[in-house]
Design a protein around this motif. Structure first.
Motif, mmCIF file in Angstrom:
data_model
loop_
_atom_site.group_PDB
_atom_site.id
_atom_site.type_symbol
_atom_site.label_atom_id
_atom_site.label_comp_id
_atom_site.label_asym_id
_atom_site.label_seq_id
_atom_site.Cartn_x
_atom_site.Cartn_y
_atom_site.Cartn_z
ATOM 1 N N ARG A 1 33.717 21.625 85.974
ATOM 2 C CA ARG A 1 35.039 21.762 85.353
ATOM 3 C C ARG A 1 36.149 21.506 86.370
ATOM 4 N NH1 ARG A 1 33.466 20.771 80.704
ATOM 5 N NH2 ARG A 1 31.612 21.911 80.238
ATOM 6 N N THR A 2 35.870 21.799 87.646
ATOM 7 C CA THR A 2 36.918 21.725 88.665
ATOM 8 C C THR A 2 36.846 20.460 89.512
ATOM 9 O OG1 THR A 2 35.512 23.005 90.147
ATOM 10 C CG2 THR A 2 37.103 24.233 88.837
ATOM 11 N N GLY A 3 35.703 19.778 89.481
ATOM 12 C CA GLY A 3 35.526 18.589 90.309
ATOM 13 C C GLY A 3 34.909 18.950 91.648
ATOM 14 N N VAL A 4 34.122 18.030 92.184
ATOM 15 C CA VAL A 4 33.416 18.237 93.446
ATOM 16 C C VAL A 4 33.672 17.035 94.346
ATOM 17 C CG1 VAL A 4 31.150 18.561 94.507
ATOM 18 C CG2 VAL A 4 31.589 19.489 92.235
ATOM 19 N N ASP A 5 33.955 17.299 95.621
ATOM 20 C CA ASP A 5 34.091 16.206 96.587
ATOM 21 C C ASP A 5 32.690 15.721 96.914
ATOM 22 O OD1 ASP A 5 34.487 14.455 98.643
ATOM 23 O OD2 ASP A 5 35.480 15.886 99.970
ATOM 24 N N PHE A 6 32.362 14.519 96.461
ATOM 25 C CA PHE A 6 31.020 13.967 96.650
ATOM 26 C C PHE A 6 31.072 12.739 97.552
ATOM 27 C CE2 PHE A 6 26.641 13.503 95.091
ATOM 28 C CZ PHE A 6 26.332 14.821 94.804
ATOM 29 N N SER A 7 32.175 12.577 98.281
ATOM 30 C CA SER A 7 32.377 11.385 99.116
ATOM 31 C C SER A 7 32.179 10.108 98.295
ATOM 32 C CB SER A 7 31.411 11.387 100.312
ATOM 33 O OG SER A 7 31.502 12.590 101.023
ATOM 34 N N SER A 8 32.737 10.125 97.090
ATOM 35 C CA SER A 8 32.572 9.000 96.170
ATOM 36 C C SER A 8 33.200 7.726 96.717
ATOM 37 C CB SER A 8 33.207 9.324 94.817
ATOM 38 O OG SER A 8 32.502 10.359 94.201
ATOM 39 N N LEU A 9 32.698 6.612 96.226
ATOM 40 C CA LEU A 9 33.170 5.305 96.670
ATOM 41 C C LEU A 9 34.661 5.129 96.419
ATOM 42 C CD1 LEU A 9 30.163 3.203 95.324
ATOM 43 C CD2 LEU A 9 30.546 4.013 97.653
ATOM 44 N N ASP A 10 35.163 5.731 95.327
ATOM 45 C CA ASP A 10 36.589 5.581 95.003
ATOM 46 C C ASP A 10 37.442 6.735 95.541
ATOM 47 O OD1 ASP A 10 35.868 7.638 93.291
ATOM 48 O OD2 ASP A 10 36.409 6.575 91.445
ATOM 49 N N GLY A 11 36.807 7.679 96.264
ATOM 50 C CA GLY A 11 37.546 8.799 96.840
ATOM 51 C C GLY A 11 37.898 9.890 95.841
ATOM 52 N N GLU A 12 37.534 9.709 94.587
ATOM 53 C CA GLU A 12 37.864 10.685 93.542
ATOM 54 C C GLU A 12 36.798 11.782 93.467
ATOM 55 O OE1 GLU A 12 40.706 10.551 91.587
ATOM 56 O OE2 GLU A 12 41.290 8.892 92.888
ATOM 57 N N GLU A 13 37.189 12.914 92.913
ATOM 58 C CA GLU A 13 36.234 14.008 92.729
ATOM 59 C C GLU A 13 35.275 13.665 91.591
ATOM 60 O OE1 GLU A 13 38.323 17.810 92.580
ATOM 61 O OE2 GLU A 13 37.937 17.842 94.735
ATOM 62 N N VAL A 14 34.119 14.342 91.606
ATOM 63 C CA VAL A 14 33.066 14.104 90.631
ATOM 64 C C VAL A 14 33.032 15.253 89.625
ATOM 65 C CG1 VAL A 14 30.546 14.101 90.426
ATOM 66 C CG2 VAL A 14 31.656 12.656 92.125
ATOM 67 N N PHE A 15 32.893 14.888 88.354
ATOM 68 C CA PHE A 15 32.821 15.877 87.275
ATOM 69 C C PHE A 15 31.494 15.804 86.520
ATOM 70 C CE2 PHE A 15 37.253 15.084 88.106
ATOM 71 C CZ PHE A 15 37.806 16.353 88.110
ATOM 72 N N ILE A 16 30.850 14.639 86.546
ATOM 73 C CA ILE A 16 29.593 14.429 85.826
ATOM 74 C C ILE A 16 28.516 14.055 86.842
ATOM 75 C CG2 ILE A 16 28.389 12.998 84.118
ATOM 76 C CD1 ILE A 16 31.196 12.430 82.902
ATOM 77 N N LEU A 17 27.393 14.779 86.786
ATOM 78 C CA LEU A 17 26.301 14.501 87.715
ATOM 79 C C LEU A 17 24.970 14.404 86.975
ATOM 80 C CD1 LEU A 17 28.194 17.006 89.202
ATOM 81 C CD2 LEU A 17 27.020 15.909 91.087
ATOM 82 N N PHE A 18 24.226 13.381 87.298
ATOM 83 C CA PHE A 18 22.840 13.248 86.847
ATOM 84 C C PHE A 18 21.995 13.285 88.111
ATOM 85 C CE2 PHE A 18 24.721 11.602 83.037
ATOM 86 C CZ PHE A 18 23.762 11.683 82.035
#
Length: 160
Positions: A86-103
């Motif tokens: 619900r709050t987002g997680v810093d996953f070091s994503s390629l686009d720098g955005e937080e992650v909300f959905i994880l598989f």
């Protein structure tokens, strides 16, 4: 291969508590363990394998999505779980955005085809903005499961 063939319904986490990459992975692997899809004695090794895979490059693929995965000898078949933050997680994503959905996927090392088919199936659905929006809005594991089932049914209709 359908999402509902390998996503473990009892392991779905509609409201992640964890807020860091490692804790998210731990919470999701624990969900698979609690559902009986990973043996308790293999839990730490599976977490370590996924974290090692993350060191090679983040599985945060952008658009608020991450697909952490590994091949592990303790897996008897391809298993996966879905989690929504619900709050987002810093996953070091390629686009720098937080992650909300994880598989999160775990597969046997001797079945790389299943692993790739699972990743491809998940990736294809995650490219759909509606699918992602509905996942983010899902408040129960049942909601998530119904969305996965609907996605599988739409695949069948496309193949006909």
């Amino acid at each position: 291969m359908k999402l509902t063939d390998f996503v473990v319904q009892k392991a779905i986490i509609p409201n992640l508590k964890a807020t860091s990459k490692e804790d998210v992975i731990r919470e999701m692997v624990a969900g698979l363990k609690d559902a009986g899809s990973i043996k308790a004695e293999d839990e730490e090794a599976v977490v370590a394998a996924i974290l090692k895979r993350e060191e090679l490059g983040s599985t945060g693929i952008g658009n608020g999505v991450a697909v952490p995965h590994t091949k592990h000898p303790s897996a008897e078949e391809l298993v996966a779980t879905v989690a929504v933050s619900r709050t987002g997680v810093d996953f070091s994503s390629l686009d720098g955005e937080e992650v909300f959905i994880l598989f999160l996927l775990v597969s046997p090392p001797d079945r790389p085809g299943d692993h790739l088919r699972g990743l491809e199936n998940i990736s294809r659905h995650l490219r759909g903005q509606d699918f992602c929006n509905f996942l983010k809005q899902s408040s129960t594991a049942k909601d998530v499961w119904e969305l996965l089932s609907e996605a599988d049914n739409s695949d069948e209709e496309e193949e006909e």
